[in-house]
Design an enzyme around this catalytic site. Structure first.
Site, PDB file in Angstrom:
ATOM      1  N   TRP A  81     -10.003  -4.879   5.691  1.00 57.26           N
ATOM      2  CA  TRP A  81     -10.288  -6.282   5.410  1.00 57.26           C
ATOM      3  C   TRP A  81      -9.260  -7.194   6.060  1.00 57.26           C
ATOM      4  CZ3 TRP A  81     -14.485  -8.669   4.124  1.00 57.26           C
ATOM      5  CH2 TRP A  81     -15.522  -7.941   3.553  1.00 57.26           C
ATOM      6  N   GLU A  82      -8.060  -6.690   6.209  1.00 58.55           N
ATOM      7  CA  GLU A  82      -7.063  -7.438   6.986  1.00 58.55           C
ATOM      8  C   GLU A  82      -7.565  -7.613   8.415  1.00 58.55           C
ATOM      9  OE1 GLU A  82      -2.251  -7.154   7.940  1.00 58.55           O
ATOM     10  OE2 GLU A  82      -3.207  -5.685   6.621  1.00 58.55           O
ATOM     11  N   GLY A  83      -8.191  -6.557   8.948  1.00 54.58           N
ATOM     12  CA  GLY A  83      -8.771  -6.633  10.284  1.00 54.58           C
ATOM     13  C   GLY A  83      -9.959  -7.569  10.345  1.00 54.58           C
ATOM     14  N   ARG A  86       0.827  -1.211   0.000  1.00 59.42           N
ATOM     15  CA  ARG A  86       0.000   0.000   0.000  1.00 59.42           C
ATOM     16  C   ARG A  86       0.858   1.257   0.000  1.00 59.42           C
ATOM     17  NH1 ARG A  86      -2.724  -1.994   5.063  1.00 59.42           N
ATOM     18  NH2 ARG A  86      -3.792  -3.899   4.395  1.00 59.42           N
ATOM     19  N   SER A 115      -8.750 -11.144  10.316  1.00 61.64           N
ATOM     20  CA  SER A 115      -8.181 -11.508  11.617  1.00 61.64           C
ATOM     21  C   SER A 115      -9.288 -11.766  12.627  1.00 61.64           C
ATOM     22  CB  SER A 115      -7.254 -10.397  12.122  1.00 61.64           C
ATOM     23  OG  SER A 115      -6.120 -10.253  11.301  1.00 61.64           O
TER      24      SER A 115
END
Length: 553
Positions: free
Chosen positions: A173-175, A135, A178
């Site tokens: 979306w990573e969060g 990013r 997870s």
């Protein structure tokens, strides 16, 4: 009589033959449906977490059994360990040499193929999800790297590589991934749990989920569930459905989830070094005293503009923590947070009115490494113990720490960890308490690396989310098999009936033939000679019947 006997044998043979066909058909039909329903198809999936410092491969497999339950995904195990491999450096380093990106991933693809049956590889999806490192590089470099992967990776592996499966994912979306992974590992999505989560629909019974904070190198993520009746409105509120049916609310969740790009521990160090450089310019020097490094540790820093300076450790952890706090809450903040119209997290991010001290929270990645590897305090969080241990560690001379490391007193830490431990422990605690307002004494926070013996990675959550429709596919297939089987069962009775009619027909023909073909004595008793009978047969035009019977005889 010989002809009649032949017809009888034929009839019996026909009956036995047809009965065998029907029995074989019935057994085969039952066997087919049992094999399909009992031995479900095993599927595989591959995902690469392309982070800021390296890319990690994960291989998963699953057997979907019901469209009313969440898909059950597990890591592929080899030699009693999950199949996983990490390569360095990060994918973002190929921004200036994008033509080498696909080749960089070859070792990971080859390892994955070793653990997936050959016939399954064309149907095994490959996901390449890049995070914070990618990013941060220029847009043209991002596109060049992604284009190379989408074009060249299908030439390297026989697994299924789709263009849309290779991308840079948003931090939130990573969060989300997870959050899915940790709650899945804890069994929070199982239907066996009964406590209702406040605000969910009436009668909807499911377990109260937990929240998570993932502290990476370049960014940090937070995610936790909001009650359905919470009226907090933000771009950081996301509604997700983990079920395979859109109309089923059982696996639908309302989350607060956001990412803090530039607030991972490594980016935190860069921010900190910039403040040191600014102070040094005011002093017109090249060496600066640094409270965030062990006593007498020296580090030469090269800034982006080429300027160099030296950090010399003084080992004052309390002062270090105070300096780090300033990085999280700069004087310039959003007008919303200044006016105290809304509660805000660090970085001027508006937050819901839910005290995180009362939420069961799990900390991952650096929350585990920075409390466990050197301090030995991973697990249930205790702010006082972490501060005390950090102060003791950082107050040591660097030569003392090196000697202790050689004696294997820090078996889980490499040299880089030992050098950066002071800053990292100050950073993660400041983010937790100053950034998210988690109380130092009364909280439900704990750092973890594994849950139920399994390392929890957001990659697992990503696979669960993107493969959630598989149970619907398999249940539809099984339904078709059952319906086909039911239809075939309805044909058994007609088949038996037709076979009986056929056998009866053959027997009647045989009987008729036996009456027509009686011996000379019986014909004489009726006043008939062979000649007369034969003549009459011709006269009555029975030629076709004779030919028909001769064919059977």
């Amino acid at each position: 009589m010989r002809v009649s006997r032949r017809f009888t044998i034929l009839a019996i043979t026909a009956m036995i033959f047809l009965s065998l066909i029907i029995c074989i058909y019935a057994v085969a039909a039952h066997t087919t449906v049992n094999v399909i329903l009992q031995k479900q198809e095993r599927s595989y999936g591959v995902i690469c977490d392309a982070g800021s410092t390296g890319t990690r491969l994960f291989v998963y497999n699953w057997v979907s059994t019901s469209d009313s339950e969440l898909i059950q995904i597990e890591p592929v195990i080899y030699d009693n360990k999950p199949v996983m491999k990490k390569i360095s450096p990060g994918l973002s380093t190929f921004g200036t040499k994008p033509d080498e990106a696909a080749e960089y991933l070859r070792p990971l693809m080859e390892l994955a193929e070793l653990h997936i049956p050959e016939e399954k590889r064309p149907y095994t999806p490959v996901f390449i999800f890049a995070t914070a490192g990618m990013r941060l590089i220029p847009d043209e470099q991002k596109e060049a790297v992604l284009t190379n992967l989408r074009t060249e990776l299908p030439k390297i592996t026989s697994m299924q590589v789709l263009k849309e499966h290779i991308r840079i994912i948003e931090g939130k979306w990573e969060g989300i991934y997870s959050w899915i992974a940790v709650n899945y590992a804890l069994g929070k999505f199982n239907r066996t749990f009964t406590p209702d989560f406040p605000g969910t629909s009436p009668g909807q019974q499911r377990s109260k989920t937990v929240g998570m904070i993932d502290m990476g190198g370049a960014s940090a993520q937070i995610a936790f569930e909001l009650p359905d009746n919470d009226d907090f409105n933000s771009i950081n509120v996301e509604n997700i459905n983990l079920g395979c049916r859109e109309d089923d609310s059982l696996f639908r969740y309302k989350l607060f989830v956001t990412t803090f790009l530039g607030y991972g521990v490594n980016e935190g160090i860069r921010k900190y070094e910039k403040t040191l450089m600014a102070k040094l310019k005011d002093q017109n020097g090249t060496v600066i005293q640094d409270d965030c490094m062990p006593l007498n540790l020296h580090k030469t820093v090269t800034m982006e503009n080429g300027d160099n300076f030296v950090r010399r450790g003084t080992g004052n952890w309390d002062t270090c923590a105070a300096e780090v706090k300033k990085l999280l809450n700069p004087e310039t903040s959003s007008e919303v947070c200044k006016a105290e119209v809304a509660k805000c997290y660090f970085g001027a991010v508006p937050a819901p009115n839910i005290p995180l001290s009362n939420v069961e929270m799990y900390g991952f990645s650096e929350y585990w490494y920075s409390t466990h590897d050197v301090l030995g305090l991973g697990g249930q969080y205790n702010a006082e113990n972490i501060a005390k241990k950090s102060e003791q560690y950082c107050g040591q001379r660097w030569s003392t720490i090196q000697a202790a490391s050689k004696k294997n007193l820090y078996p889980r830490a490499d040299e880089e960890r030992l050098k950066t431990q002071c800053f990292k422990s100050a950073w993660i605690t400041s983010v937790l308490h100053d950034g998210f307002s988690v109380d130092k004494t009364h909280n439900k926070f704990q750092s973890v690396s594994t849950i139920a013996g399994q390392e929890v990675q957001w990659a697992l959550g990503a696979m669960i989310y993107h493969m959630r429709f598989f149970p619907l596919r398999d249940s539809t297939r099984n339904l078709i098999v059952k319906e086909t089987h039911s239809a075939s069962e309805s044909l058994w009775a007609p088949l038996f009936f037709l076979s009986a009619v056929f056998c009866l027909f053959v027997l009647v023909c045989a009987k008729e033939h036996s009456l027509l073909c009686f011996d000379d004595k019986r014909r004489a008793s009726f006043g008939l000679t062979r000649r007369q009978y034969s003549y009459k047969m011709l006269k009555e035009d029975r030629t076709s019947s004779s030919a028909f019977l001769e064919n059977f005889a």
